[in-house]
Design an enzyme around this catalytic site. Structure first.
Site, mmCIF file in Angstrom:
data_model
loop_
_atom_site.group_PDB
_atom_site.id
_atom_site.type_symbol
_atom_site.label_atom_id
_atom_site.label_comp_id
_atom_site.label_asym_id
_atom_site.label_seq_id
_atom_site.Cartn_x
_atom_site.Cartn_y
_atom_site.Cartn_z
ATOM 1 N N PRO A 108 17.269 27.579 58.788
ATOM 2 C CA PRO A 108 17.498 28.738 57.922
ATOM 3 C C PRO A 108 17.436 28.364 56.447
ATOM 4 C CG PRO A 108 19.168 28.619 59.630
ATOM 5 C CD PRO A 108 18.371 27.358 59.719
ATOM 6 N N THR A 109 16.858 29.246 55.662
ATOM 7 C CA THR A 109 16.782 29.052 54.218
ATOM 8 C C THR A 109 18.191 28.952 53.651
ATOM 9 O OG1 THR A 109 14.754 30.315 54.138
ATOM 10 C CG2 THR A 109 15.930 30.062 52.073
ATOM 11 N N GLY A 110 18.427 27.925 52.883
ATOM 12 C CA GLY A 110 19.734 27.785 52.263
ATOM 13 C C GLY A 110 20.661 26.878 53.043
ATOM 14 N N CYS A 111 20.235 26.422 54.224
ATOM 15 C CA CYS A 111 21.035 25.484 54.999
ATOM 16 C C CYS A 111 20.717 24.073 54.543
ATOM 17 C CB CYS A 111 20.714 25.596 56.484
ATOM 18 S SG CYS A 111 21.875 26.630 57.352
ATOM 19 N N VAL A 112 21.749 23.258 54.363
ATOM 20 C CA VAL A 112 21.467 21.872 53.974
ATOM 21 C C VAL A 112 21.891 20.923 55.079
ATOM 22 C CG1 VAL A 112 21.407 22.083 51.501
ATOM 23 C CG2 VAL A 112 23.600 21.971 52.660
#
Lengths: 112, 102, 136
Positions: A108-112
């Site tokens: 997911p976008t924004g997951c690190v």
């Protein structure tokens, strides 16, 4: 993490974090095999979320962030399932990260 | 044989197309690609520029770039032709050289 | 960390596909949604092309990220403004733009479309009102 996973007799490439390299290669067996690697037995409740994620990606072309997933699941599958406690009980490594991986989606976008 | 000019910038952001059309010789071919395709649409502030050019040069738009941006060929000014990648190659082969306006 | 809610305005002025600005801006908006701020997007100049309906970049080998704009309502984006003069200069009508819905978490009501065409004085006011403007 291996660079390929074996599903239905095929070697499917995964990236260094275990996400499917080509999401068009996804078959339900991908989720089953990945779950087994994570020592997880998939139930209908898991599949509800996996199918939901695939439909979400199909429509919006991104994997949703956790809070968006939580909210959307609540709307679609009922308030008792639209909370992070429920989702974490199904996917202990994180509903967005782990479930997206099972669903063949990118991280997911924004997951690190 | 004449020159094939390619323009890949939006006419609303750069003057690539204006410069190209200023110097393109009569009978030359101008192919709008990438963000350059926006110059071929009807009703824009670039219409006077492009319409004036159509009297002197042949203007083409690369179809896949137009489709990518959500526009059908019907939205183009009359006199502009759509080509696919094979058509791009064909134009290049037919021209003495290809000049890119970046 | 401060609990103050700030007004973030994302200013988008570049066409999609030709450069990477449009996609990068969208990614930042999606990531920034986790910070609970008041987020608006403003599209002007060639940025208005980002919202054109029916984009299909399959033929140019690029990812179609235009459907992602329709999920912005889920990512705390409450308003999306489009500069009317930029539309006019490009021969575009509001009907050429995609519609983006938003569910009000308080009232549970759905706003069918949060895309609004605005004039230049309104754009000035939006920029004045913003605490931070991110420019792409």
């Amino acid at each position: 993490m291996a660079d390929t996973i074996d599903v239905d007799g095929k070697h499917l490439a995964v990236d260094e974090e275990g996400y499917l390299a080509d999401l068009n290669e996804w078959v339900p067996g991908v989720a089953t095999v990945m779950a087994k690697q994570d020592n997880l037995e998939l139930t209908d409740d898991h599949w509800d979320i996996i199918n939901f994620l695939r439909a979400y990606y199909e429509e919006y072309q991104i994997a949703p962030a956790v809070r968006v997933l939580t909210k959307a699941v609540g709307k679609k599958l009922g308030a008792e399932k639209g909370n992070s406690k429920y989702l974490y009980s199904l996917f202990p490594y994180g509903p967005a990260k782990q479930a997206c991986r099972f669903a063949g989606l990118p991280k997911p976008t924004g997951c690190v | 044989m004449s020159i094939l000019h390619t323009v890949n910038k939006s006419p609303f952001e750069r003057n690539s197309l204006a410069s190209c059309l200023k110097v393109a010789a009569p009978g030359a071919a101008v192919l709008l690609i990438e963000d350059g395709v926006y110059a071929g649409l009807r009703g824009t502030s670039a219409v006077p520029l492009v319409t004036a050019a159509l009297a002197r040069v042949k203007v083409y738009v690369l179809g896949p770039d137009l489709k990518a941006r959500g526009f059908a060929a019907e939205r183009l000014l009359p006199g502009i032709d759509v080509v696919d990648y094979a058509g791009f190659v064909e134009l290049a082969v037919q021209s003495a050289k290809v000049q890119a306006w970046l | 960390m401060s609990e103050t809610i700030k007004k973030f305005l994302y200013l988008n002025r570049k066409a999609p596909y030709g450069t990477v600005y449009a996609w990068e801006s969208l990614e930042v908006v999606l990531i920034g949604a986790a910070f609970d701020q008041e987020v608006s997007l403003l599209f002007m100049d060639d940025g208005v092309y980002q919202l054109i309906k029916g984009q299909d970049p399959s033929g140019i080998g690029m990812k179609n990220f235009s459907p992602t704009y329709r999920t912005l309502g889920d990512y705390e984006v409450k308003s999306i403004f489009v500069d009317g003069e930029s539309l006019t200069a490009r021969g575009l009508m509001p009907d050429d733009l995609m519609r983006i819905a938003w569910d009000d978490p308080d009232t549970q009501e759905t706003v069918e479309n949060i895309v609004t065409v605005v004039d230049a004085p309104r754009v000035t006011a939006l920029m004045d009102a913003a605490d931070v403007v991110f420019s792409f």
